[in-house]
Design a protein around this motif. Structure first.
Motif, short mmCIF file in Angstrom:
data_model
loop_
_atom_site.label_atom_id
_atom_site.label_comp_id
_atom_site.label_asym_id
_atom_site.label_seq_id
_atom_site.Cartn_x
_atom_site.Cartn_y
_atom_site.Cartn_z
N PHE A 174 -15.44 -12.10 -5.86
CA PHE A 174 -16.75 -12.01 -6.51
C PHE A 174 -16.89 -10.74 -7.35
N ASP A 175 -15.80 -9.99 -7.44
CA ASP A 175 -15.79 -8.79 -8.25
C ASP A 175 -16.91 -7.82 -7.85
N LEU A 176 -17.04 -7.59 -6.55
CA LEU A 176 -18.06 -6.67 -6.06
C LEU A 176 -17.38 -5.40 -5.55
N PRO A 177 -17.90 -4.25 -5.91
CA PRO A 177 -17.40 -3.03 -5.29
C PRO A 177 -17.73 -3.07 -3.80
N MET A 178 -17.11 -2.23 -3.04
CA MET A 178 -17.27 -2.35 -1.59
C MET A 178 -17.34 -1.00 -0.90
N GLN A 179 -18.25 -0.90 0.05
CA GLN A 179 -18.30 0.29 0.90
C GLN A 179 -17.94 -0.13 2.31
N VAL A 180 -17.09 0.64 2.94
CA VAL A 180 -16.73 0.36 4.34
C VAL A 180 -16.96 1.60 5.19
N MET A 212 -7.69 0.14 -2.59
CA MET A 212 -7.90 1.56 -2.92
C MET A 212 -8.23 1.69 -4.40
N GLY A 213 -9.21 2.51 -4.72
CA GLY A 213 -9.61 2.69 -6.12
C GLY A 213 -11.10 2.96 -6.21
N PRO A 214 -11.61 3.13 -7.43
CA PRO A 214 -13.01 3.50 -7.62
C PRO A 214 -14.00 2.46 -7.11
N ASN A 215 -13.54 1.23 -6.86
CA ASN A 215 -14.44 0.21 -6.34
C ASN A 215 -14.48 0.18 -4.82
N LEU A 216 -13.85 1.16 -4.19
CA LEU A 216 -13.92 1.27 -2.73
C LEU A 216 -14.54 2.62 -2.38
N ASN A 217 -15.46 2.57 -1.44
CA ASN A 217 -16.13 3.79 -1.00
C ASN A 217 -16.09 3.85 0.53
N GLU A 276 -6.00 10.46 -5.22
CA GLU A 276 -5.23 9.99 -6.38
C GLU A 276 -5.65 8.58 -6.81
N SER A 277 -6.18 7.80 -5.86
CA SER A 277 -6.60 6.43 -6.22
C SER A 277 -8.04 6.39 -6.71
N LYS A 278 -8.72 7.55 -6.69
CA LYS A 278 -10.14 7.62 -7.12
C LYS A 278 -11.08 6.85 -6.19
N THR A 279 -10.64 6.63 -4.97
CA THR A 279 -11.54 6.09 -3.95
C THR A 279 -12.54 7.19 -3.61
N THR A 280 -13.79 6.82 -3.36
CA THR A 280 -14.82 7.85 -3.15
C THR A 280 -15.33 7.82 -1.71
N MET A 281 -16.21 8.77 -1.39
CA MET A 281 -16.75 8.80 -0.03
C MET A 281 -18.21 9.25 0.00
N THR A 285 -20.29 8.38 -7.21
CA THR A 285 -19.52 7.58 -6.25
C THR A 285 -19.93 6.11 -6.33
N LEU A 286 -21.16 5.84 -6.77
CA LEU A 286 -21.62 4.46 -6.87
C LEU A 286 -21.43 3.89 -8.28
N GLY A 287 -20.88 4.70 -9.18
CA GLY A 287 -20.62 4.23 -10.54
C GLY A 287 -21.87 4.01 -11.36
N ILE A 288 -22.95 4.72 -11.05
CA ILE A 288 -24.21 4.52 -11.78
C ILE A 288 -24.72 5.84 -12.36
N GLU A 289 -23.80 6.76 -12.61
CA GLU A 289 -24.19 8.10 -13.07
C GLU A 289 -24.75 8.10 -14.49
#
Ligand code: ZN
Length: 512
Positions: free
Chosen positions: A245-251, A278-283, A300-305, A384-388
């Motif tokens: 569904f092309d949704l970013p994800m937080q775990v 791993m990547g900017p769509n994972l938090n 390095e993968s641009k995963t955020t927290m 981190t949420l891509g809404i800056e």
């Protein structure tokens, strides 16, 4: 406006929502200007404006911000707000939250995460009525707004029979007036196919109701995952849905401090790469007991927290070494977490708790400055949420989500340096008003878009009902809370006890 109908037997309510639910991204309010104010824009400069203005257009976006007076002519339609003596700054963001937890504070205080889950989720959760969660998440979002948080990532609970019941969580939080990113949770009891159908229906309902679900707009829908907390199987299902569904994800990742658990979770880290997540769509929410290898790969993968100091302190989860994380290039945002584990939704407290803990650890004041932590709770979280590009700072073209802080009370004045002052001394007691998209939503603690009394009434009787059910089932010894973390059964038993609450706590005095 919401209409409630009590059924003749009085047993439950049916909620109809007549409004087109959803946060309208354009508004018809008049443009406004806040003048003569001290402004902390939290832009890249690190500077504040000692006396300036914030001009908001009729769409609710920042049209101009600057020193002194605006150079352009202002028409009579522009609403003028005198900001003398006050501090204007962006609304806070909470990058990790569970709004439906709002009524459940002070529970399981003798436990870390997994025991707390027993005292809260497994004790109270079985007694939720489908209609509770609308009110609980509305209450939770109001609580956040009332503390100056204007954008919320809401990691929600999916235990709803019908998709429409589940959408009610979103409706409830949006009806508060806050910006919401809805974290969609899959249902572990359902197959991948069933979850897929459910999510499809969910997305079509919110599209029909005019809630814009596409990332990176806010409101938006993300996936909310337990990730590896429940082992590889659950994580695989969540990631599959997120990708489809092309949704970013937080775990949730690496929160509970028990060494056995930490070892299991660390060992599962490669699964994120196996599943190409791993990547900017994972938090990662929490992300505490890491290794340098994990930090390396995350950076390095641009995963955020998202860092949650209040909740991490309350649950004794631990202190992530944020300055060290940042050496690996990891973008760190901040969150309140649920009110059942942070207990208070105060971003001022959250900033201080986090910054002071880091300073204590390092015994070095330089290691984290007030501006650093202020950025993390605003623009950093937006990143981190891509809404800056939409929220997180007061800059031209972004939504005018801002708070007016009045520091002129006895105990918080006079002001020498506004940035330090806001972070070190202010609290919700100084919060004069809260604006979302240029529209005032909270004025001196009064909620302008919500019938506050009705919400408090709804939440109170619903919590009373649940508490009664909890007490009855304890008395009848029909207590069966089952397990919530498949794959960790043996481990989790060590953390649960049959004592509903610790003997030292929660006892009302009884008459002799
Ligand atoms: Zn959480």
């Amino acid at each position: 406006m919401d209409f409630l109908f009590k059924l003749p037997n009085g047993s439950f309510f049916v909620l109809l929502s007549l409004l087109v639910v959803g946060f309208t991204s354009s508004k018809a309010s008049p443009p406004l200007i806040v003048e003569n104010a001290t402004i902390i824009p939290v832009d890249g400069s690190g500077e504040y404006i000692a006396s300036g203005y914030l001009l908001v257009d009729d769409e609710g976006k920042v049209q101009a911000v600057g020193m002194g007076e605006p150079s352009m002519e202002l028409g009579p339609e522009v609403m003028r707000i005198d900001g003398s003596g006050k501090i204007i700054m962006p609304g806070f963001l909470s990058g990790h939250s569970h709004l439906y937890q709002s009524p459940f504070r002070g529970l399981g205080v003798h436990h870390t995460l997994l025991g707390w889950i027993y005292c809260y989720h497994m004790s109270y959760g079985p007694f939720y009525d489908p209609s509770d969660l609308y009110w609980f998440s509305k209450h939770g979002a109001m609580d956040y707004l009332g503390h100056g948080i204007t954008t919320i990532y809401d990691w929600t609970l999916n235990n709803s029979e019908t998709v429409d019941d589940y959408v009610d969580l979103y409706r409830g939080s949006l009806d508060s007036g806050a910006r919401i990113i809805f974290g969609f949770g899959s249902d572990m009891g359902k197959s991948l196919d069933e979850n897929r159908t459910y999510l499809k229906e969910y997305l079509s309902i919110i599209e029909d109701e005019g809630m814009d679900a596409s990332h990176p707009r806010v409101p938006a829908v993300w996936m909310a995952g337990l990730g590896l907390l429940n082992g590889r199987e659950r994580a695989t299902m969540e990631f599959t849905l997120a990708r489809e569904f092309d949704l970013p994800m937080q775990v949730h990742y690496l929160e509970e401090p028990d060494p056995t658990y930490v070892a299991i979770q660390r060992g599962l880290f490669p699964v994120y790469d196996d599943l190409e997540m791993m990547g900017p769509n994972l938090n990662f929410a929490h992300f505490i007991n890491v290794t340098d290898e994990i930090l390396q790969r995350t950076g390095e993968s641009k995963t955020t927290m998202i860092w949650n100091p209040l909740s991490n302190g309350r649950l004794a989860s631990g202190l992530p070494d944020i300055p060290h994380y940042q050496e690996f290039g990891i973008e760190v945002g901040m969150g309140i977490d649920g009110q059942a584990s942070a207990d208070i939704s105060d971003p001022f407290e959250n900033m201080r708790m986090g910054m002071y803990a880091i300073r204590m650890k390092y015994q070095n004041a330089d290691v984290m400055m007030p501006l650093d932590v202020l950025r993390m709770h605003t623009i950093g979280t937006a990143r981190t949420l891509g809404i800056e590009d939409q929220v997180g700072s007061l800059e031209v073209g972004k939504w005018a989500d801002f708070i007016i802080v009045d520091p002129r009370s006895m105990e918080t004045s006079p002001v020498i340096n506004p940035i330090e002052h806001v972070v070190l001394t202010c609290s919700v007691a100084n919060l004069e008003s809260v604006y979302v998209g240029g529209e005032k939503v909270v004025d001196d603690g009064i909620f302008l878009k919500v019938d506050q009394e009705a919400v408090q009434h709804e939440v109170t009787w619903r919590l009373d009902r649940i508490q009664e059910q909890v007490d009855d089932s304890l008395e009848a010894e029909t207590w069966d809370r089952g397990t919530v973390l498949p794959g960790l059964d043996e481990y989790q038993q060590n953390h649960f006890s049959d004592d509903h609450e610790h003997p030292r706590y929660g006892k009302a005095r009884e008459e002799d």
